[in-house]
Motif scaffolding. Structure first.
Motif, mmCIF file in Angstrom:
data_model
loop_
_atom_site.group_PDB
_atom_site.id
_atom_site.type_symbol
_atom_site.label_atom_id
_atom_site.label_comp_id
_atom_site.label_asym_id
_atom_site.label_seq_id
_atom_site.Cartn_x
_atom_site.Cartn_y
_atom_site.Cartn_z
ATOM 1 N N LYS A 557 -6.578 -9.958 -6.025
ATOM 2 C CA LYS A 557 -6.125 -8.761 -5.848
ATOM 3 C C LYS A 557 -5.638 -8.633 -4.348
ATOM 4 O O LYS A 557 -6.430 -9.017 -3.567
ATOM 5 C CB LYS A 557 -7.197 -7.882 -6.033
ATOM 6 C CG LYS A 557 -6.362 -6.307 -5.646
ATOM 7 C CD LYS A 557 -7.855 -5.225 -6.302
ATOM 8 C CE LYS A 557 -7.232 -3.847 -5.963
ATOM 9 N NZ LYS A 557 -8.231 -2.802 -6.350
ATOM 10 N N ALA A 558 -4.499 -8.169 -4.077
ATOM 11 C CA ALA A 558 -3.703 -7.992 -2.841
ATOM 12 C C ALA A 558 -3.210 -6.864 -2.640
ATOM 13 O O ALA A 558 -2.642 -5.932 -3.433
ATOM 14 C CB ALA A 558 -2.792 -9.309 -2.715
ATOM 15 N N PHE A 559 -3.428 -6.286 -1.436
ATOM 16 C CA PHE A 559 -2.776 -4.940 -0.821
ATOM 17 C C PHE A 559 -1.326 -5.535 -0.282
ATOM 18 O O PHE A 559 -1.381 -6.208 0.670
ATOM 19 C CB PHE A 559 -3.493 -4.417 0.107
ATOM 20 C CG PHE A 559 -2.887 -3.380 0.947
ATOM 21 C CD1 PHE A 559 -2.341 -2.143 0.297
ATOM 22 C CD2 PHE A 559 -2.844 -3.436 2.476
ATOM 23 C CE1 PHE A 559 -1.541 -1.165 1.111
ATOM 24 C CE2 PHE A 559 -2.291 -2.347 3.123
ATOM 25 C CZ PHE A 559 -1.785 -1.205 2.542
ATOM 26 N N THR A 560 -0.395 -5.110 -1.089
ATOM 27 C CA THR A 560 0.945 -5.843 -0.835
ATOM 28 C C THR A 560 1.701 -4.948 0.170
ATOM 29 O O THR A 560 2.636 -5.190 1.001
ATOM 30 C CB THR A 560 1.584 -5.960 -1.903
ATOM 31 O OG1 THR A 560 1.521 -4.876 -2.689
ATOM 32 C CG2 THR A 560 0.858 -7.326 -2.579
ATOM 33 N N SER A 561 1.693 -3.506 0.154
ATOM 34 C CA SER A 561 2.617 -2.542 0.883
ATOM 35 C C SER A 561 2.056 -1.190 1.175
ATOM 36 O O SER A 561 1.097 -0.996 0.215
ATOM 37 C CB SER A 561 3.995 -2.536 0.409
ATOM 38 O OG SER A 561 3.960 -1.736 -0.826
ATOM 39 N N ASN A 562 2.453 -0.387 2.095
ATOM 40 C CA ASN A 562 2.077 0.952 2.121
ATOM 41 C C ASN A 562 3.334 1.707 2.620
ATOM 42 O O ASN A 562 4.440 1.456 3.509
ATOM 43 C CB ASN A 562 1.190 1.136 3.634
ATOM 44 C CG ASN A 562 0.884 2.539 4.023
ATOM 45 O OD1 ASN A 562 1.216 3.285 3.029
ATOM 46 N ND2 ASN A 562 0.345 2.750 5.242
ATOM 47 N N ALA A 563 3.600 2.588 1.952
ATOM 48 C CA ALA A 563 4.737 3.600 1.946
ATOM 49 C C ALA A 563 4.914 4.323 3.399
ATOM 50 O O ALA A 563 5.717 5.005 3.693
ATOM 51 C CB ALA A 563 4.919 4.601 0.958
ATOM 52 N N ASP A 564 3.517 4.529 3.885
ATOM 53 C CA ASP A 564 3.463 5.270 5.341
ATOM 54 C C ASP A 564 4.232 6.539 5.341
ATOM 55 O O ASP A 564 5.239 6.833 6.243
ATOM 56 C CB ASP A 564 3.952 4.287 6.483
ATOM 57 C CG ASP A 564 3.299 4.733 7.690
ATOM 58 O OD1 ASP A 564 2.501 5.583 7.878
ATOM 59 O OD2 ASP A 564 3.899 4.183 8.733
ATOM 60 N N ASN A 565 3.779 7.235 4.601
ATOM 61 C CA ASN A 565 4.595 8.812 4.336
ATOM 62 C C ASN A 565 4.574 9.311 5.731
ATOM 63 O O ASN A 565 5.874 10.302 5.751
ATOM 64 C CB ASN A 565 3.905 9.396 3.207
ATOM 65 C CG ASN A 565 4.152 8.867 1.952
ATOM 66 O OD1 ASN A 565 5.006 7.918 1.707
ATOM 67 N ND2 ASN A 565 3.255 9.223 0.917
ATOM 68 N N ASP A 566 3.655 9.252 6.617
ATOM 69 C CA ASP A 566 3.721 10.181 7.598
ATOM 70 C C ASP A 566 4.270 9.389 8.900
ATOM 71 O O ASP A 566 4.356 9.915 10.099
ATOM 72 C CB ASP A 566 1.986 10.658 7.928
ATOM 73 C CG ASP A 566 1.247 9.346 8.633
ATOM 74 O OD1 ASP A 566 1.727 8.451 8.303
ATOM 75 O OD2 ASP A 566 0.020 9.585 8.611
ATOM 76 N N GLY A 567 4.895 8.341 8.675
ATOM 77 C CA GLY A 567 5.561 7.451 10.012
ATOM 78 C C GLY A 567 4.341 7.096 10.960
ATOM 79 O O GLY A 567 4.937 6.856 11.974
ATOM 80 N N SER A 568 3.059 7.329 10.612
ATOM 81 C CA SER A 568 2.275 6.757 11.707
ATOM 82 C C SER A 568 2.143 5.373 11.896
ATOM 83 O O SER A 568 1.417 4.867 13.213
ATOM 84 C CB SER A 568 0.991 7.314 11.378
ATOM 85 O OG SER A 568 0.338 6.696 10.284
ATOM 86 N N GLY A 569 2.558 4.532 11.103
ATOM 87 C CA GLY A 569 2.527 3.050 11.344
ATOM 88 C C GLY A 569 1.199 2.511 10.884
ATOM 89 O O GLY A 569 1.133 1.322 10.939
ATOM 90 N N ASP A 570 0.368 3.150 10.356
ATOM 91 C CA ASP A 570 -0.931 2.941 9.767
ATOM 92 C C ASP A 570 -1.194 3.611 8.506
ATOM 93 O O ASP A 570 -0.290 4.626 8.139
ATOM 94 C CB ASP A 570 -1.963 2.958 10.789
ATOM 95 C CG ASP A 570 -2.119 4.362 11.444
ATOM 96 O OD1 ASP A 570 -1.471 5.165 10.860
ATOM 97 O OD2 ASP A 570 -2.832 4.589 12.510
#
Length: 680
Positions: A557-570
């Motif tokens: 199982k892998a975490f492949t991406s983050n949409a970063d909806n608030d643009g915080s970079g994390d």
């Protein structure tokens, strides 16, 4: 009025005929009564010449078929045709029932069954010749009847006395006598004494039926002073006479007083029955219908006279009770095999061993059946033997005719119905039926494989099963199983005889438990054997292969991406995370129904119907970070993968979530210096 049918046989001269014929055309009247007796002539008048030549024969017949001899005619035709001489008559029940005193009881005029009571009557009418019977007189008669053969083991005829109407209906004793007058005693009975020489329980109670005899006057037995003759035996009140002519006679003396008043002349009679001995009691062929030698007799002696009146009884008028004469087993070839039967009479066993042993007889007989009742006999299926035919023979008892038929099923006898396993026989007094059941050894027919075993693929350590469906082609056949294995060592198939991983190797289903990888590629077959006959025969199934795989499944199982909806970079609250879950078949065989799932993501699962070796089943889903995840500081979730062949495997992925912080910085950044002083 009494209608007579007297049968007179006499020798007359022509002159006698003329006077007699004229006389017989008249209405004749009894001398001391008003009883009118009409007569008729038969057409049997033979004239061999003129008067003085050889005599003519004149016969006059009455409804009782009684034949009178010349002395009766000469003595009785003086003035009337009513004779006082004591007489014994028997009941002829064919073709028109009537009493007869001068004709043998035989198959042309009578048909009785063993166990019936043959009716007899002693009659002593009024009129000439002497002796005449008058009211108040005491007289005796002796009944003498042939009871059994000499030796006794050869058979029995009349074994005891009973009521005249014990079995025959419509019998009317003393129908030649007038209707009873006031002084007559016509309906008086007295019990027949038991015969102490008979086996206990054989004799049924019965009665003598009396006519014009004083009630209470009957005395049975010999006088006290009488001396038994040579060879005679007392069985009071009966006497067993010495055997003569192959027969043993019993006698019973009966003394009585004539009823009436004033010394009037009376008609007197006694009626009784003779019980016809049954083979069901005395033994097969020992009953009245098979009595050996000359015809037995029933005789009476009046007042101890040495001469008697008698009637012959031909055994051909007497039928044994219905019987199934024989059920015979014929095994071809002779064999000690026992054959079981079910029947109306109960179960029984026969064999036909050619005297190899004496366990069972090959024939049985059933006696004493009920007339017109059906009786069933069926053979139980015997392993290794086929019932190939049933032959029944019906023998007509009177006349000796027979008819033989043979088919299964089928037949032409009206009282025999065939089936594939036996017969139903309707008992008939006129016929004795015997049937032979023929069995032949069965020829072995190999079993049929109805459903072949199928190849099996299992994972190492799992159970494998092979199943066959087979059936016997023999009647009552039995089959056995033997599984075999070829381990590909060049030696071919061999019986599976030990346990280990195997069970059920002599049944229709072979089971391999905890299948090792080393069994991969083994071939299996089963031999199905018919064991109901010797020699046996068998059928071998098709061979099938066992495939044993290593069955393994891995998951990543892998975490492949983050949409970063608030643009915080994390990763922060509200961000949408994407996961990729990969299940891989790391074994050597296909996996089926592979399910990959993660309850936190959307979609939460995916299924791959078949997953080949080294192939993957992938689930991609998303998850939105929540405030709870922020508080927790991370997102934890676990993915699972499973299949039909493997256990569940899991993988957990942790994604950090940055917490939110608020800081303040206050700075003096400028002065408008409104007064221009250059300071605040």
């Amino acid at each position: 009025m009494r209608n007579f049918d007297y049968r007179f046989s006499g020798v007359f001269t022509s002159a006698m005929c003329i006077s007699f014929c004229l006389f017989s055309l008249l209405t004749l009247k009894a001398e001391a009564t008003d009883r009118t007796v009409p007569f008729k002539f038969l057409e049997e008048v033979t004239d061999n010449g003129p008067i003085g030549d050889p005599p003519l024969l004149l016969r006059v017949v009455n409804t009782t078929n009684r034949t009178f001899n010349t002395s009766e005619i000469n003595n009785g035709f003086n003035s009337k045709l009513l004779f006082a001489a004591p007489d014994i008559e028997a009941w002829h029940n064919l073709p028109m029932a009537s009493w007869s005193g001068g004709t043998t009881v035989q198959q042309s005029n009578s048909k009785y069954a063993e166990g019936d009571a043959l009716p007899f009557q002693y009659t002593h009418g009024t009129g000439n010749p002497e002796p005449r019977l008058y009211a108040g007189e005491t007289h005796c008669i002796i009944l003498r009847y042939d009871s059994y053969a000499d030796p006794q083991s050869d058979g029995h005829f009349i074994d005891y006395l009973e009521s005249y109407n014990a079995t025959e209906s419509g019998v009317t004793p003393f129908d030649d006598f007038a209707v009873c007058s006031a002084t007559d005693v016509c309906d008086f009975t007295v019990a027949i004494p038991l015969d102490p020489s008979l086996p206990t329980g054989l004799q049924d109670p019965g009665f003598f039926y009396l006519y014009n005899i004083v009630p209470g006057s009957i005395v049975f037995g010999e006088d006290a002073g009488d001396v038994l003759g040579a060879g005679e035996t007392a069985a009071w009140p009966y006497v067993i006479e010495a055997a003569s002519g192959g027969k043993t006679t019993k006698r019973l003396r009966i003394c009585f007083e004539v009823a009436g008043t004033g010394g009037e002349e009376q008609d007197v009679g006694i009626a009784w029955g003779g019980h016809l001995a049954e083979e069901t009691f005395w033994g097969e062929g020992k009953g009245a219908g098979n009595f050996p030698g000359a015809s037995p007799q029933f005789r009476i002696n009046f007042d101890d006279a040495t001469s008697d009146e008698n009637i012959n009884i031909n055994p051909n008028a007497i039928l044994p009770l219905p019987r199934i004469d024989f059920i015979t087993k014929d095994a071809q070839p002779d064999d000690p095999q026992d054959f079981n039967f079910t029947s109306t009479f109960g179960d029984f066993t026969l064999d036909d061993d050619g005297d190899i042993n004496n366990t069972w007889s090959n024939t049985t007989t059933f006696l004493g059946l009920d007339d017109n009742e059906p009786y069933q006999v069926d053979e139980v299926s015997t392993s290794g033997w086929d019932l190939t035919s049933i032959t029944c023979t019906a023998t007509t008892i009177q006349g000796g005719n027979s008819l033989t038929i043979s088919t299964v099923p089928g037949g032409a006898l009206p009282n025999v119905i065939y089936s594939s396993t036996g017969v139903t026989i309707t008992a008939d007094l006129d016929q004795q039926v015997g049937c032979t059941f023929v069995n032949e050894e069965s020829t072995c027919i190999p079993p049929t494989i109805d459903t072949q075993p199928l190849p099996q693929t299992v994972c190492e350590g799992d159970d494998a099963t092979f199943t066959v469906e087979a059936s016997s082609n023999m009647s009552g056949g039995t089959i056995e199983y033997q599984w075999q294995v070829d381990i590909n060592d060049g030696n071919g198939f061999a019986d599976i005889t030990n346990g280990g991983n195997y069970s059920g190797f002599t049944t229709a289903t072979l089971t391999i438990s905890n299948t090792p990888l080393s069994f991969n590629g083994n071939q299996y077959q089963v031999i199905v054997t018919e064991t109901s006959v010797t020699p046996n025969c068998s059928t071998t199934s098709s061979s099938v292969v066992l495939t044993v795989n290593t069955c393994q499944l891995s998951i990543d199982k892998a975490f492949t991406s983050n949409a970063d909806n608030d643009g915080s970079g994390d990763v922060s609250e509200g961000d949408v995370l994407t996961y990729t879950i990969t299940a891989t078949n790391t074994g050597t065989g296909n996996l089926t129904n592979v399910v990959v799932s993660d309850s936190k993501i959307t979609p939460s699962s995916t299924t791959c119907a078949t997953l080949a070796a080294n192939a993957t089943c992938v689930l991609v889903g998303t998850y939105t970070v929540t405030a709870a995840d922020v508080t927790a500081g991370q997102v934890d979730n676990t993915a699972t993968a499973d299949s039909d062949q493997t256990d569940t495997v899991t993988d957990t992925e942790t994604v950090p979530v940055k917490s939110q912080e608020l800081s303040i910085d206050k700075a003096f950044t400028s002065n408008a210096d409104n007064d221009g002083s250059g300071d605040v």
